[in-house]
Design a protein around this motif. Structure first.
Motif, PDB file in Angstrom:
ATOM      1  N   ALA A  52      39.732  30.336  36.382  1.00 36.88           N
ATOM      2  CA  ALA A  52      39.147  31.079  35.259  1.00 36.88           C
ATOM      3  C   ALA A  52      40.114  32.114  34.687  1.00 36.88           C
ATOM      4  N   ARG A  87      42.403  39.112  47.304  1.00 36.36           N
ATOM      5  CA  ARG A  87      41.179  38.990  48.077  1.00 36.36           C
ATOM      6  C   ARG A  87      39.994  39.723  47.474  1.00 36.36           C
ATOM      7  N   GLU A  88      40.224  40.554  46.463  1.00 39.27           N
ATOM      8  CA  GLU A  88      39.108  41.243  45.837  1.00 39.27           C
ATOM      9  C   GLU A  88      38.978  40.920  44.347  1.00 39.27           C
ATOM     10  N   SER A  89      40.033  41.182  43.556  1.00 37.38           N
ATOM     11  CA  SER A  89      39.904  40.965  42.113  1.00 37.38           C
ATOM     12  C   SER A  89      39.625  39.502  41.788  1.00 37.38           C
ATOM     13  N   LEU A  90      40.255  38.599  42.534  1.00 30.88           N
ATOM     14  CA  LEU A  90      40.079  37.172  42.255  1.00 30.88           C
ATOM     15  C   LEU A  90      39.049  36.529  43.184  1.00 30.88           C
ATOM     16  N   ALA A  91      38.213  37.371  43.816  1.00 29.94           N
ATOM     17  CA  ALA A  91      37.232  36.851  44.778  1.00 29.94           C
ATOM     18  C   ALA A  91      36.187  35.966  44.118  1.00 29.94           C
ATOM     19  N   GLY A  92      36.021  36.062  42.802  1.00 30.66           N
ATOM     20  CA  GLY A  92      35.054  35.214  42.121  1.00 30.66           C
ATOM     21  C   GLY A  92      35.720  34.060  41.394  1.00 30.66           C
ATOM     22  N   ASP A  93      36.983  33.840  41.670  1.00 29.29           N
ATOM     23  CA  ASP A  93      37.745  32.813  40.956  1.00 29.29           C
ATOM     24  C   ASP A  93      38.300  31.814  41.971  1.00 29.29           C
ATOM     25  N   LYS A  94      38.943  30.765  41.473  1.00 29.82           N
ATOM     26  CA  LYS A  94      39.532  29.756  42.350  1.00 29.82           C
ATOM     27  C   LYS A  94      41.026  29.712  42.076  1.00 29.82           C
ATOM     28  N   LEU A 128      33.369  38.402  37.796  1.00 30.61           N
ATOM     29  CA  LEU A 128      32.936  37.810  39.061  1.00 30.61           C
ATOM     30  C   LEU A 128      33.637  38.449  40.256  1.00 30.61           C
ATOM     31  N   LEU A 180      31.018  31.649  46.370  1.00 29.78           N
ATOM     32  CA  LEU A 180      30.617  33.047  46.205  1.00 29.78           C
ATOM     33  C   LEU A 180      29.818  33.514  47.426  1.00 29.78           C
ATOM     34  N   ARG A 227      41.232  48.040  39.707  1.00 30.82           N
ATOM     35  CA  ARG A 227      41.279  48.038  41.180  1.00 30.82           C
ATOM     36  C   ARG A 227      42.656  48.455  41.702  1.00 30.82           C
TER      37      ARG A 227
END
Lengths: 448, 448
Positions: free
Chosen positions: A294, A145-152, B315, B32, B142
């Motif tokens: 990504a 929920r945080e590290s991959l928050a900018g990924d899909k 990201l 985002l 993280r």
């Protein structure tokens, strides 16, 4: 810059995990204070059996009145490690209502009531953290929920139950049968006296629901997770897997559909190739493999259960929630904005390994191949004891798996990827063929 | 509840990583925004070569004046992906001074100037996030600073450089020599034209400094990291490792001393057993193995470099930093309260694999064993071509590695754990023995 009023923590439950949380909070108090920016203090520990000996746990903090503890009004964080739905749900609800944030290790509750609890947390501007609810000490909730928050994230493939992994690992390495391996797991303390929750996949299904929800920013209900346990896995299945260069694992699989418009979540035993990183996860270890657009392929590995590992995850959350309290902020709440529907198992796309007992006569392979073709299921390989005829269109290899008793032969078919519903219909049709005596086993093939 | 004023992001650098960050920010803008709770907008992209074709990157955002961009005053977050010390340091400093938080992928800068930059971030109440600086897409910063915040990390053992892992993997699987494997890595784009930063361990050392600092809540300077590259690793070393059931990896090792009062950080090639989870990390993949007091053994695996994976990490940080901006909060800053001193390499405790070319005559083994004993280094195993005498006290096995040319023999000694200084003194003394013609190679053995 450290504030002096300590943060007060109420601990609900003091079993294997709770007593370890209490011990670390006491012995590592200085470290926790330095990392939080404020001292943190155990204000009370609610237990069911107050008389029980608990080494290193201050007895003056013990109470049997959990409700009074969470309603005291001065509690900053409630740590819930009692498990099950009730009284955990009521206590967490009371905690939010009385100004506390919550750290929970309760997978059943989060899987069943996550949405309602998240809504409560938001209503009361509080945190609800639950890293320990999925795969023990392995950081998964936070990375997803945080590290991959900018990924899909497109796929999560995990070994999230240590008991079943131990059993399957023993079946694989010792050629043991299921019962024998279960007995060993029980003797070594890896399986409970009633192993149902583990071996029937209930535990893994709860984790799959939680993981799918976080990974795809949606809600997945427990009853939307397709669930099969490992009790039907035989030594023959394991041997078959080996012949294919595979091993059998109980997998929790959360997938986004190819068109991106729905998701599936399922728990079942599956064959995976030995070259897959999950294949080398042995004994009671857990590991979760994530495919993101990504980031590519990531894997997280570690102990999925046990007092100390689970306490580590609880305490990591406790530090985060306490920091948020100090900063008068909250961390990321539920993210379910995609509202993706959860498809039925029939729409999941997978490969199948099917073992058939067939009549030992010419033309059987042709009949079987026709059934697959009629259901639009493409065959990858066929293995049988001997070359039955030259006229069949499918390729096959001469394998060692044939069995010849009273005019019967065995046939092992591995398919290409196809919708689960087509595969199920194929199996149904195979059962109706005169020449097919039995569909001895079917198992999905994953991880390719 | 979404706020409507978009968060403004300045992107410094638009190479492999930067262009991918820009692309995802454009194509996944809705996701985002939903995850942050506010729309996020690319306000400008600073580049050195404005004329270059950049597909999918809005050309009206391109500027060559990075300083003016970060000083605009309306920038919420500066994303720095230019690398190197200057101008990155000055630009990040200006960003903090003008009210922005910073996301950086710059390992050299973080390793060299991390303390000063963290102090600046704290002074200006801003965030400094840098998940992408260590092992690309793999969540490590993280998990270490948040998930394990309630635990005590004792050891970090990582493959954090993809180029060298690719080279060593090829040497292992193809029996290739170092130069041949380097050539292949270069041809496939895994190694740069000047591979020094990778093959001499500079890149891994920067990551080790960052990881050690976070893991042990202290500061580790780049010049405190012991560094050896892989250029001296020979096909013979790899073969020796294989005979021991090991493989050779370039490891970044961060350890807390047994008494807990100091730490060490080092980068060097080492043999690790094939049964260790790091042994199966192939090609250019990275993986970091963490041992923590309560959590036990964890491993994080994934692609350690590349445009898309690094962009994913950038990201993830961007979403976190933007959320903090929306909540008017900051995330956890530097945690260096333990102020543990960094010990010299001599105090690191490890095992050694030593290959000696010795005179082929009786009594050599006794002489060699005496040298080890005199330095308090305990021998685990000795392997030689034939049984030289019955009088030596040490046990040894009859191996296949002996070499007999003109009265020379080879002797392979594997030690138990001992301080690096004692091992080095032992090797020095061995060189002075008349009967030792050459210390052909020494390599540490880790992961047991």
């Amino acid at each position: 810059m450290m504030r002096t009023r300590p943060l007060k923590v109420a601990l609900l439950g003091c079993g294997v995990v709770g007593s370890e949380v209490a011990r670390i909070m006491t012995t590592h108090a200085d470290d926790l204070a330095a990392r939080i920016g404020a001292p943190v203090e155990l204000a009370g520990i609610a237990v069911r059996r107050p008389g029980r000996e608990r080494e290193g746990v201050p007895s003056e903090l013990i109470t049997t009145d959990a409700t009074a503890l969470v309603k005291r009004g001065d509690i900053d964080v409630v740590v819930e490690v009692i498990g099950g739905i009730e009284p955990a749900r009521s206590l967490i609800t009371a905690a939010f209502e009385h100004g506390a944030s919550v750290v929970s290790a309760n997978k059943a509750l989060l899987a069943g009531e996550g949405a309602a609890l998240h809504a409560l947390a938001e209503e009361y501007d509080a945190d609800l953290y639950y890293e320990a609810a999925v795969a023990g000490a392995i950081p998964l909730v936070r990375p997803l929920r945080e590290s991959l928050a900018g990924d899909k994230v497109n796929r999560v493939l995990g070994i999230v139950n240590g008991t079943t992994n131990f059993i399957l690992d023993r079946m694989d390495s010792n050629n043991a049968g299921y019962s024998e391996a279960l007995d060993e797991a029980t003797a070594l303390g890896y399986a409970e006296a009633d192993p149902t929750a583990d071996v029937e996949g209930f535990d893994a299904a709860a984790k799959a629901a939680i993981l799918a929800g976080i990974a795809f920013h949606t809600r997945v209900r427990l009853d939307e997770v397709h669930r099969e346990g490992i009790t039907e896995v035989t030594a023959a299945d394991i041997a078959s897997a080996k012949r294919m260069g595979c091993t059998v694992k109980l997998l929790a699989i959360c997938e986004r559909a190819a068109d991106g418009r729905s998701v599936t979540a399922r728990v079942h035993p599956a064959m995976i190739p030995l070259s897959h990183p999950l294949a080398s996860v042995r004994e009671a270890y857990n590991a979760v493999f994530i495919e993101a657009e990504a980031a590519g392929r990531l894997m997280f590995y570690g102990p999925g259960a046990g007092g100390s590992p689970t306490a580590s995850a609880v305490l990591g959350d406790l530090v985060a929630v306490c920091r948020n309290k100090v900063n008068e902020a909250t961390g990321p709440g539920e993210s379910a904005y995609t509202r993706l529907p959860v498809s039925h198992m029939g729409e999941a796309v997978t490969r199948y390994h099917i073992s058939l007992d067939v009549a030992d006569k010419p033309g059987v392979l042709a009949q079987v191949a026709t059934v697959f073709a009629e259901h639009d299921v493409s065959i990858d390989t066929v293995r049988q004891g001997r070359n039955q005829s030259g006229g069949d269109a499918v390729a096959f290899e001469q394998g060692g798996g044939g069995r010849w008793e009273g005019g019967e032969a065995s046939l092992v078919v591995v398919t290409h990827r196809a919708p689960e519903a087509s595969l199920a219909a194929t199996v149904e049709a195979l059962r109706n063929l005169d020449t097919v005596r039995d569909v001895a086993s079917t198992m999905r093939v994953e991880g390719e």
